[in-house]
Write a protein that holds these residues in place. Sequence first.
Motif, short mmCIF file in Angstrom:
data_model
loop_
_atom_site.label_atom_id
_atom_site.label_comp_id
_atom_site.label_asym_id
_atom_site.label_seq_id
_atom_site.Cartn_x
_atom_site.Cartn_y
_atom_site.Cartn_z
N PRO A 1 0.97 -1.35 -0.02
CA PRO A 1 -0.09 0.16 0.09
C PRO A 1 0.93 1.45 0.08
N MET A 2 1.98 1.21 0.01
CA MET A 2 3.19 2.30 0.24
C MET A 2 4.36 1.77 0.16
N PRO A 3 5.36 2.76 -0.38
CA PRO A 3 6.49 2.44 -0.41
C PRO A 3 7.38 2.05 0.88
N GLY A 4 8.33 1.25 1.16
CA GLY A 4 9.01 1.06 2.06
C GLY A 4 9.94 -0.05 2.04
N THR A 5 10.52 -0.75 2.97
CA THR A 5 11.49 -2.00 2.91
C THR A 5 10.85 -3.22 3.91
N ILE A 6 10.68 -4.19 3.37
CA ILE A 6 10.38 -5.40 3.92
C ILE A 6 11.24 -5.73 5.05
N ILE A 7 10.69 -5.91 6.19
CA ILE A 7 11.46 -6.31 7.49
C ILE A 7 11.11 -7.71 8.06
N SER B 1 2.37 -17.90 -3.79
CA SER B 1 3.78 -17.49 -3.87
C SER B 1 3.81 -16.29 -3.00
N VAL B 2 5.32 -16.15 -2.72
CA VAL B 2 5.99 -14.95 -2.19
C VAL B 2 6.79 -14.28 -2.93
N ALA B 3 6.68 -13.13 -3.32
CA ALA B 3 7.38 -12.22 -4.39
C ALA B 3 8.57 -11.34 -3.72
N VAL B 4 8.56 -11.34 -2.53
CA VAL B 4 9.48 -10.49 -1.85
C VAL B 4 10.22 -11.22 -0.86
N SER B 5 11.52 -10.49 -0.32
CA SER B 5 12.13 -11.18 0.64
C SER B 5 12.82 -9.99 1.78
N LYS B 6 13.02 -10.28 2.89
CA LYS B 6 13.42 -9.66 4.03
C LYS B 6 14.65 -8.51 3.40
N GLY B 7 14.48 -7.27 3.56
CA GLY B 7 15.69 -6.16 3.27
C GLY B 7 15.24 -5.48 1.96
N GLU B 8 14.21 -6.07 1.26
CA GLU B 8 14.03 -5.79 -0.16
C GLU B 8 13.17 -4.25 0.01
N SER B 9 13.50 -3.31 -0.86
CA SER B 9 12.64 -1.96 -1.16
C SER B 9 11.61 -2.33 -1.89
N VAL B 10 10.31 -2.02 -1.52
CA VAL B 10 9.42 -1.83 -2.57
C VAL B 10 8.51 -0.62 -2.75
N ASP B 11 7.85 -0.47 -4.01
CA ASP B 11 7.09 0.79 -4.18
C ASP B 11 5.81 0.44 -3.97
N THR B 12 4.95 1.34 -3.96
CA THR B 12 3.30 1.32 -3.93
C THR B 12 2.91 0.34 -5.16
N GLY B 13 2.12 -0.56 -4.84
CA GLY B 13 1.48 -1.47 -5.82
C GLY B 13 2.55 -2.59 -6.33
N THR B 14 3.78 -2.85 -5.59
CA THR B 14 4.39 -4.01 -5.72
C THR B 14 3.78 -5.28 -5.07
N VAL B 15 3.90 -6.16 -5.95
CA VAL B 15 2.99 -7.53 -5.55
C VAL B 15 4.03 -8.18 -4.28
N LEU B 16 3.67 -8.18 -3.14
CA LEU B 16 4.15 -8.88 -2.17
C LEU B 16 4.04 -10.34 -1.98
N VAL B 17 2.73 -10.85 -2.13
CA VAL B 17 2.33 -12.33 -1.95
C VAL B 17 0.94 -12.54 -2.86
N THR B 18 1.08 -13.68 -3.46
CA THR B 18 -0.03 -14.05 -4.11
C THR B 18 -1.10 -15.02 -3.35
N LEU B 19 -2.26 -14.88 -3.06
CA LEU B 19 -3.02 -15.90 -2.18
C LEU B 19 -3.87 -16.69 -3.49
N SER B 20 -4.34 -17.88 -2.89
CA SER B 20 -5.19 -18.66 -3.92
C SER B 20 -6.25 -19.19 -2.98
#
Length: 120
Positions: A57-63, A101-120
């Motif tokens: 929902p916002m830019p930041g860093t995955i912790i 699926s999980v599209a991000v990892s710890k320490g990664e910087s993301v922007d608003t709208g970046t896919v973090l995980v996919t649920l089914s």
Amino acid sequence: MKNLKITVNGVVYDVQVEEADGSTVSAAPVAAAPKAAASAPVKAAPAAAGGEPVVSPMPGTIINVPVKAGQAVKKGDVLVVLEAMKMENEIKAAKDATVASVAVSKGESVDTGTVLVTLS
């Protein structure tokens, strides 16, 4: 008069600012078209048939990413912890699902709208 570049919700605007009466400042958009080349590309959703992407929902860093692909989650379970503006934001599951699926990892910087995980 000053020319400034302002980003609002990922859209870059060029604005001209001038003093109207010496004390008031106003802004008027000069070019409202987004400059796609200037912004960082948003990570594409992982290929998951029928999956529902959960986006940042916002830019930041995955912790922290406390979930793994194939894991069952309940509504309200934390999927990702995102640090933004020195605050930890828990991104939670909106419904009971399975993590496709999980599209991000710890320490990664993301922007608003970046896919973090996919649920089914």
